[in-house]
Design an enzyme around this catalytic site. Structure first.
Site, mmCIF file in Angstrom:
data_model
loop_
_atom_site.group_PDB
_atom_site.id
_atom_site.type_symbol
_atom_site.label_atom_id
_atom_site.label_comp_id
_atom_site.label_asym_id
_atom_site.label_seq_id
_atom_site.Cartn_x
_atom_site.Cartn_y
_atom_site.Cartn_z
ATOM 1 N N THR A 8 -2.107 4.362 -24.230
ATOM 2 C CA THR A 8 -1.134 4.394 -23.147
ATOM 3 C C THR A 8 -0.812 2.973 -22.668
ATOM 4 O OG1 THR A 8 -2.968 4.839 -21.630
ATOM 5 C CG2 THR A 8 -1.672 6.713 -22.368
ATOM 6 N N ASN A 59 -6.265 1.445 -24.344
ATOM 7 C CA ASN A 59 -7.412 1.869 -25.140
ATOM 8 C C ASN A 59 -7.171 3.195 -25.859
ATOM 9 O OD1 ASN A 59 -7.741 2.598 -22.086
ATOM 10 N ND2 ASN A 59 -8.782 4.232 -23.221
ATOM 11 N N ASP A 76 -13.001 0.511 -24.218
ATOM 12 C CA ASP A 76 -11.946 0.423 -23.217
ATOM 13 C C ASP A 76 -11.320 -0.952 -23.216
ATOM 14 O OD1 ASP A 76 -10.227 1.372 -21.254
ATOM 15 O OD2 ASP A 76 -11.600 1.006 -19.600
ATOM 16 N N CYS A 99 -15.732 11.717 -8.701
ATOM 17 C CA CYS A 99 -15.722 11.302 -7.287
ATOM 18 C C CYS A 99 -15.911 9.790 -7.152
ATOM 19 C CB CYS A 99 -16.819 12.021 -6.512
ATOM 20 S SG CYS A 99 -16.819 13.814 -6.661
#
Length: 805
Positions: free
Chosen positions: A253, A273, A318, A617
């Site tokens: 992306t 990545n 990444d 979270c």
């Protein structure tokens, strides 16, 4: 009338001359044609299509900056504000939260209109993956935004009225838009994210500015290999994906970085990545996996492939090339070269010929362990023990980690100094083979601990580096607070502006790095500043407030600074002799919720901690629940005291309007386990603060005990985020050397070390819950022991002990 018009024209030219009057120093390099937009406006993320983050305005310079003061301000609500404004046609436009737009009169700060993109009410899956929008774009009286959930919208800049609106992807796709759109010529360029959570096929879209119709779409990775390739680009990319990969691997992306050279008619795309991160799980037969982690040049009119350069072939940690790409004209080896310059995540600074993609040079700007250098063939010379961690037992230490040596926070380039000003991050990580995703819990195909305590004092530090792209070395470096450095702006006044996490906007001398001006703010600043001019006055504007990875999953490096979500965020605009009398208030004392009857259950807290991680979270609320400013610090939230209220927020979306998405798939017991963990973390705040204070005092102390005093059996207690953990430590002393064993419910290990200046330092290798190094730094006073233990990647915790009789 003709005379009045002439006088007005002369006055305007005089004002313009004052604004653009050059300093005496001769420019190091000529201004690039891509930097020659209207000097009084800032119409895109990097001001012009060359993405230099540079302004030719000079009214504010090294001599006058001392008179820079606040001209006007506007208070914002809590929410994402790490966004770059745009200034055009006498107006200033800002976006905060999820596509909430405000238009101000640029000189006075009067609010002219507002527009809300409706993202929070409408979005489903994408709301889980994005804090908000990073910027806007302006051209031809139109203001363009890209919403988190995939809409591209053109507004009338005078009124905020929608002109056109189109979808780039479906509402339930695992994609999100958070980067700033670009307007290059008559095209709107947008990308999206999502490759950290799904094997989607990335693309970049170009829409007609006038109509909103799709002009072209460039896919960054191949499609179904059983079908013919759709384009020359896919003919090049398809052979680099091998084995049974389709449907299992993808990504690529391009969510942030785009540049444009109208003379070459090229749009440059910074690609991200792959998913999953692990190369062989994504592409079982190997291959470079184009166009992951690549800079790709495409035809601006058609989107057709022209060239590419891959910064991390077969990337698997990444590694991205989604950092800004700066276009410049520089003298190298006696020749004038039109170049593209980028500092991607991987720790190297690249200079490429932007017409051909040829590598001119590349050197390290930070600590790098995954590769030793970039070879003459343009490929990295990898350290296989790190870069190909799947061949190594356990986890390996990698520099930089997934945070990158340079993240999305933009660099700036000044042709006057010839320097690129880069917000550099020094942060390592642990990574190894596995399926859980480690503490990220995203199914990324690896075990990864991106927020980790490492021995190297560089870890979790940041710098502003002035980099000479011709000599490929630093001209000067400024140490910065925290580990999340703000975006940068440079000006022809030989100034570099940058916000900081210690709640300051700072101006540096662009040639020396000397701090020449600063202004205290109510909240940290990570957004890049901009500058513009109106009626002969130059202004500097910045939006305050913490945001991005450093405000969420990478929060620990900023834990020593007040970065609260609730600190007053603002639009601040400065001018010479500004008269706004606003003075930032001291941050209020934070109060923990009163929860006197609570006793943590270690097993429930541990389960809650795991759920807190794998549910995501920590991406917004912080690592170990230490809030960094992207969202409220839940250790201080009264919501954790009431199970029904907490469940309404987490499961049912009671705070969706504030940007908190619901998680309906979590069961009641899972939600309650997360709440239990947060209550436990809240109770540990005072003890952790005391531990940090005591640790600082211990390190300053020189007293201690002789080695014989450490020998014996000790009952020790370690204060961890999951509660106190008891263990038995047995030590033997021979001279200054120590040997021993630690026994606990988590497993046993042998330790060795020595006593120096009365303090004991010893270490061992634990095998549970994973193989990791554990070290101890303790001091004995009589029958009592106190100190700290560093438990591999999980952190440094306080230790107390008592000697058995």
């Amino acid at each position: 009338m003709r005379r009045e018009a002439m006088m007005l024209a002369v006055a305007a030219m005089t004002a313009m001359g004052l604004l653009l009057a050059g300093c005496d120093e001769r420019p190091a390099h000529p201004e690039d044609p891509t930097a020659l937009g209207d000097p009084e406006e800032w119409t895109g993320f990097g001001r012009t299509e060359g993405e230099q983050h540079y302004s030719p305005l000079t009214q504010i310079d090294t001599d006058s900056v001392g008179d820079l003061a606040l001209a006007w301000h506007f208070d914002l609500e809590p929410g994402y504000s790490a966004s770059s404004p745009v200034a055009a046609a006498g107006m200033l436009f800002v976006t905060t939260g999820h596509s909430h737009i405000r238009a101000f009169e640029a000189a006075s700060g009067r609010l002219a209109w507002e527009y809300d993109g409706g993202t929070r009410e409408r979005a489903r899956i994408p709301l889980h993956f994005s804090w908000g929008n990073k910027g806007l774009a302006y051209a031809q009286g139109r203001l363009v935004l890209a919403t988190t959930d995939g809409f591209v919208v053109a507004l009338d800049a005078k009124s905020g009225r929608e002109i056109w609106k189109t979808r780039d992807f479906g509402p339930d796709e695992q994609r999100n838009m958070n980067g700033a759109p670009r307007i290059f010529g008559d095209k709107v360029i947008v990308g999206h994210g999502g490759a950290d959570v799904s094997a989607i096929r990335g693309w970049v879209s170009a829409y007609d500015l006038a109509s909103g119709k799709l002009a072209w779409r460039f896919h960054t990775v191949p499609g179904d290999p059983s079908q013919p390739a759709e384009s020359r680009a896919m003919e090049i990319a398809a052979p680099t994906w091998k084995g049974d990969w389709y449907g299992k691997g993808g990504g690529g992306t391009a969510w942030n970085a785009f540049s444009y050279d109208p003379a070459l008619n090229l749009v440059y795309i910074g690609v991200g990545n792959g998913f999953p991160y692990a190369h062989r799980k994504r592409s079982p037969g190997g291959g470079d996996n184009l166009f992951l982690a690549s800079i790709v040049a495409v035809d601006a009119e058609t989107g057709a492939y022209r060239w590419h350069y891959q910064v991390c072939p077969a990337e698997q940690w990444d590694c991205t090339a989604t950092q800004d790409m700066t276009l410049a004209t520089v003298e190298i080896g006696g020749k004038t070269r039109k170049v593209l310059m980028q500092a991607p995540k991987n720790g190297f600074f690249y200079v490429l010929d932007r017409e051909t993609g040829e590598l001119i040079s590349a050197e390290k700007i930070a600590k790098v362990t995954w590769a030793s250098r970039i070879g003459k063939d343009g490929r990295p010379v990898e350290n296989p023990q790190v870069a190909r961690y799947e061949n190594v037992k356990g986890m390996v230490e990698m520099w930089p980690g997934p945070t990158g040596a340079h993240n999305w926070l933009p660099q700036a380039y000044s042709p006057r100094t010839g320097l690129v000003y880069i917000p550099v991050i020094e942060q390592g990580a642990l990574i190894g083979s596995g399926d859980s995703g480690g503490e990220l819990g995203l199914g990324i195909g690896v075990n990864m601990l991106p927020e980790v305590d490492l021995e190297d004092p560089l870890n979790r530090t940041s710098y502003l580096k002035a980099w000479d792209p011709v000599a490929q070395k630093a001209a000067w470096t400024v140490d910065l607070p925290g580990s999340w450095p703000g975006g940068v702006m440079a000006t022809a006044g030989d100034l570099v502006f940058q916000g900081r996490v210690d709640r300051k906007l700072v101006a540096y001398d662009a040639r020396s790095g000397e701090e020449v001006w600063s202004w205290p703010t109510s909240a940290p600043i990570v957004a890049p500043p901009i500058t513009y001019a109106l009626d002969g006055v130059q202004y500097v504007t910045v939006i305050t407030g913490m945001g991005g990875n450093g405000a969420g999953v990478m929060s620990l490096g900023n834990a020593d600074y007040r970065t609260d979500y609730t600190l007053q965020r603002q639009v601040l605009t400065f001018a010479l002799g500004g008269k706004d009398a606003y003075v930032p208030a001291k941050p209020p004392k934070r109060m923990l919720p009163q929860d006197p009857g609570f006793t943590a259950d270690p097993k429930t807290a541990e389960r809650g901690a795991i759920l807190y991680g794998i549910t995501g979270c920590l991406a917004c609320h912080g690592y170990n629940a230490v809030g960094g400013g992207a969202a409220p610090d839940l250790r201080y939230s009264p919501l954790i005291l009431d199970g029904d209220s907490f469940a309404m927020v987490v499961s049912q979306g009671a705070l969706r309007a504030n940007g908190m998405p619901p998680f309906p798939r979590l069961g009641k017991a899972e939600v309650e386990a997360i709440r239990h963990y947060l209550r436990a973390r809240s109770h540990q705040v005072p003890a952790e603060a005391a531990q940090r204070k005591a640790a600082a005092a211990r390190k300053a102390a020189s007293g201690g005990a002789p080695p014989a005093a450490y020998a014996g059996t000790w009952d020790i207690t370690i204060a961890t985020p999951l509660g106190d953990q008891d263990a038995v430590l047995v030590l033997a002393a021979e001279g200054a050397a120590l040997t021993g064993r630690v026994t606990s419910d988590q497993g046993d290990m042998n330790v060795t070390g020595r006593v120096a200046k009365g303090r004991a330092h010893f270490a061992g290798k634990a095998t549970k819950p994973m193989e990791m190094d554990v070290s101890y730094d303790v001091l004995v006073k009589g029958a009592k022991m106190e100190g700290e233990t560093r438990s591999g990647p999980f952190g440094t915790f306080g230790l107390t002990g008592k000697k058995r009789n």
